[in-house]
Motif scaffolding. Structure first.
Motif, PDB file in Angstrom:
ATOM      1  N   LEU A 126      -1.296  -2.707  -7.184  1.00  0.00           N
ATOM      2  CA  LEU A 126      -0.774  -1.337  -7.077  1.00  0.00           C
ATOM      3  C   LEU A 126      -0.892  -0.598  -8.408  1.00  0.00           C
ATOM      4  N   ALA A 127      -0.719  -1.329  -9.506  1.00  0.00           N
ATOM      5  CA  ALA A 127      -0.754  -0.683 -10.826  1.00  0.00           C
ATOM      6  C   ALA A 127      -2.183  -0.364 -11.266  1.00  0.00           C
ATOM      7  N   VAL A 128      -3.123  -1.237 -10.935  1.00  0.00           N
ATOM      8  CA  VAL A 128      -4.453  -1.156 -11.541  1.00  0.00           C
ATOM      9  C   VAL A 128      -5.499  -0.458 -10.652  1.00  0.00           C
ATOM     10  N   VAL A 129      -5.420  -0.685  -9.348  1.00  0.00           N
ATOM     11  CA  VAL A 129      -6.465  -0.158  -8.453  1.00  0.00           C
ATOM     12  C   VAL A 129      -6.275   1.358  -8.276  1.00  0.00           C
ATOM     13  N   PRO A 130      -7.354   2.142  -8.447  1.00  0.00           N
ATOM     14  CA  PRO A 130      -7.226   3.603  -8.302  1.00  0.00           C
ATOM     15  C   PRO A 130      -6.873   4.013  -6.860  1.00  0.00           C
ATOM     16  N   GLU A 131      -6.332   5.230  -6.752  1.00  0.00           N
ATOM     17  CA  GLU A 131      -5.798   5.712  -5.465  1.00  0.00           C
ATOM     18  C   GLU A 131      -6.782   5.568  -4.297  1.00  0.00           C
ATOM     19  N   LYS A 132      -8.032   6.008  -4.521  1.00  0.00           N
ATOM     20  CA  LYS A 132      -9.006   6.011  -3.424  1.00  0.00           C
ATOM     21  C   LYS A 132      -9.263   4.579  -2.921  1.00  0.00           C
TER      22      LYS A 132
ATOM     23  N   GLN B 183      -3.122   3.470   9.278  1.00  0.00           N
ATOM     24  CA  GLN B 183      -3.549   4.837   9.596  1.00  0.00           C
ATOM     25  C   GLN B 183      -3.164   5.837   8.501  1.00  0.00           C
ATOM     26  N   TYR B 184      -2.047   5.560   7.831  1.00  0.00           N
ATOM     27  CA  TYR B 184      -1.551   6.486   6.800  1.00  0.00           C
ATOM     28  C   TYR B 184      -1.926   6.013   5.386  1.00  0.00           C
ATOM     29  N   ALA B 185      -3.062   5.288   5.310  1.00  0.00           N
ATOM     30  CA  ALA B 185      -3.461   4.652   4.050  1.00  0.00           C
ATOM     31  C   ALA B 185      -3.526   5.645   2.879  1.00  0.00           C
ATOM     32  N   LYS B 186      -4.145   6.828   3.110  1.00  0.00           N
ATOM     33  CA  LYS B 186      -4.330   7.790   2.004  1.00  0.00           C
ATOM     34  C   LYS B 186      -2.987   8.311   1.516  1.00  0.00           C
ATOM     35  N   LYS B 187      -2.108   8.667   2.479  1.00  0.00           N
ATOM     36  CA  LYS B 187      -0.782   9.205   2.121  1.00  0.00           C
ATOM     37  C   LYS B 187       0.029   8.180   1.320  1.00  0.00           C
TER      38      LYS B 187
ATOM     39  N   ALA C  91      -6.297   3.168  -1.026  1.00  0.00           N
ATOM     40  CA  ALA C  91      -6.262   3.667   0.353  1.00  0.00           C
ATOM     41  C   ALA C  91      -7.259   2.897   1.219  1.00  0.00           C
ATOM     42  N   GLU C  92      -8.442   2.632   0.657  1.00  0.00           N
ATOM     43  CA  GLU C  92      -9.470   1.869   1.404  1.00  0.00           C
ATOM     44  C   GLU C  92      -8.972   0.460   1.718  1.00  0.00           C
ATOM     45  N   LEU C  93      -8.305  -0.125   0.730  1.00  0.00           N
ATOM     46  CA  LEU C  93      -7.777  -1.486   0.905  1.00  0.00           C
ATOM     47  C   LEU C  93      -6.738  -1.512   2.050  1.00  0.00           C
ATOM     48  N   PHE C  94      -5.819  -0.532   2.066  1.00  0.00           N
ATOM     49  CA  PHE C  94      -4.801  -0.494   3.134  1.00  0.00           C
ATOM     50  C   PHE C  94      -5.461  -0.265   4.501  1.00  0.00           C
ATOM     51  N   ALA C  95      -6.514   0.562   4.502  1.00  0.00           N
ATOM     52  CA  ALA C  95      -7.164   0.891   5.777  1.00  0.00           C
ATOM     53  C   ALA C  95      -7.992  -0.295   6.285  1.00  0.00           C
ATOM     54  N   THR C  96      -8.774  -0.896   5.402  1.00  0.00           N
ATOM     55  CA  THR C  96      -9.691  -1.945   5.893  1.00  0.00           C
ATOM     56  C   THR C  96      -8.977  -3.283   6.113  1.00  0.00           C
TER      57      THR C  96
END
Ligand SMILES: C[S@@+](CC[C@H](N)C(=O)[O-])C[C@H]1O[C@@H](n2cnc3c(N)ncnc32)[C@H](O)[C@@H]1O
Length: 301
Positions: free
Chosen positions: A141-147, A160-164, A150-155
């Motif tokens: 959570l600290a190191v991986v950039p936002e985008k 569904q709300y990965a980006k938010k 979000a991809e990690l949560f989605a894949t």
């Protein structure tokens, strides 16, 4: 709460263990499937990357360990080939009649708040099955950039709300370091729907990433197939699409190439679903290794 093994009856039916035969339990966990195999008189070589699972089994199965009906290996199942190969050369471990993978986490891991796997209770956001691993969930959570988050949560979680959620994590004033902080944040960002806890998918995605679970499954299946004797059976039990897709594709490839036969897919019975709700997402797949012409010639000598 104790781990309840999934589809034990079906596992025994497909493996059909016999007195003295060796089986590989690649995911020992609380030892339920291993116990069922031992009760049938089989001998078991059991792997787990979690030292707590191994320590628990050393006590629970002290007699069988002493008698060498059970051999415990604190090892990642992505090391099956080398570990089994060298044990077969240096010890009494014989040919392997069947291999079982029961992927994912045990109830003991989930229920221990200090291990950080669960969105219930509170504890450090850790999630390492093997505590020798360097990266914890909080580090991701600290190191991986936002985008990428979000991809990690989605894949890996199908969220569904990965980006938010990824945006809220990165915007949070303080770094997220505990399970309660993360589950609280997800619950605030995401509308509550159905029975599933809102943070279920985010926690699943992080756990898979921390432990490189899918990479290890991909590496382990061909190795398990390699150590299996002709006529032996490979069984996989998956709990989410990511795990099952890898098992399904690998088993399909084996069947299509003619290396394996009797491909089956089994879901838990209504009776099991009623008794153990955790089994609802389980899919058991199995394939038997065929005898090659070389094996047949060797057996005829
Ligand atoms: C679902 S539990 C197994 C439960 C077990 N079949 C039973 O009946 O009690 C999965 C276990 O596999 C272990 N595990 C997961 N990935 C692993 C890996 N790559 N190598 C070794 N063990 C692994 C976990 O630590 C956990 O203890």
């Amino acid at each position: 709460m104790k781990h309840v093994s999934v589809m034990t009856t079906e596992v025994l039916e497909v493996l059909n263990p016999k007195e003295g035969e060796w089986y590989l339990d690649a995911t020992l966990g609380a030892g339920g499937h291993t116990a069922a195999l031992l009760e049938k008189g089989a001998r078991v070589l059991a792997f787990d990357q979690d030292s707590e699972a191994i320590e628990h089994a050393q006590t629970r199965f002290a007699t069988q360990v002493q008698a060498r009906s059970l051999v415990l290996q604190h090892e990642n199942f992505s090391k099956i080939e080398n570990t089994v190969g060298s044990l077969q050369k240096t010890s009494d471990i014989g040919t392997i009649r069947g291999v079982l993978f029961d992927f994912g986490t045990s109830t003991e891991q989930l229920m221990s708040s200090e291990r950080g796997f669960s969105f219930e209770g509170d504890g450090p956001l850790d999630m390492r099955m093997d505590t020798k691993l360097g990266v914890q969930a909080k580090d991701i959570l600290a190191v991986v950039p936002e985008k990428q988050l979000a991809e990690l949560f989605a894949t890996l979680g199908g969220e569904q709300y990965a980006k938010k959620i990824a945006r809220a994590i990165k915007k949070n004033e303080d770094p997220i370091t505990t399970t309660a902080q993360l589950s609280g944040l997800v619950a605030r960002v995401k509308p509550k729907k159905g029975k599933l806890h809102p943070a279920t998918k985010v926690f699943q995605a992080l756990r898979i990433a921390v432990n490189s679970e899918l990479e290890h499954i991909s590496a382990a299946l061909p190795q398990a197939w390699g150590v299996l004797e002709p006529g032996g059976t490979l069984v996989t039990i998956a709990f989410h699409e990511g795990e099952d897709r890898i098992a399904k594709q690998y088993l399909k490839m084996l069947a299509e190439s003619g290396a394996g036969s009797v491909l089956t897919k089994i879901k838990p019975s209504e009776r099991e679903l009623a008794k153990n709700p955790r089994s609802r997402s389980a899919i058991l797949r199995t394939i038997q290794k065929v005898h090659t012409n070389q094996d047949k010639e060797r057996n005829a000598l």
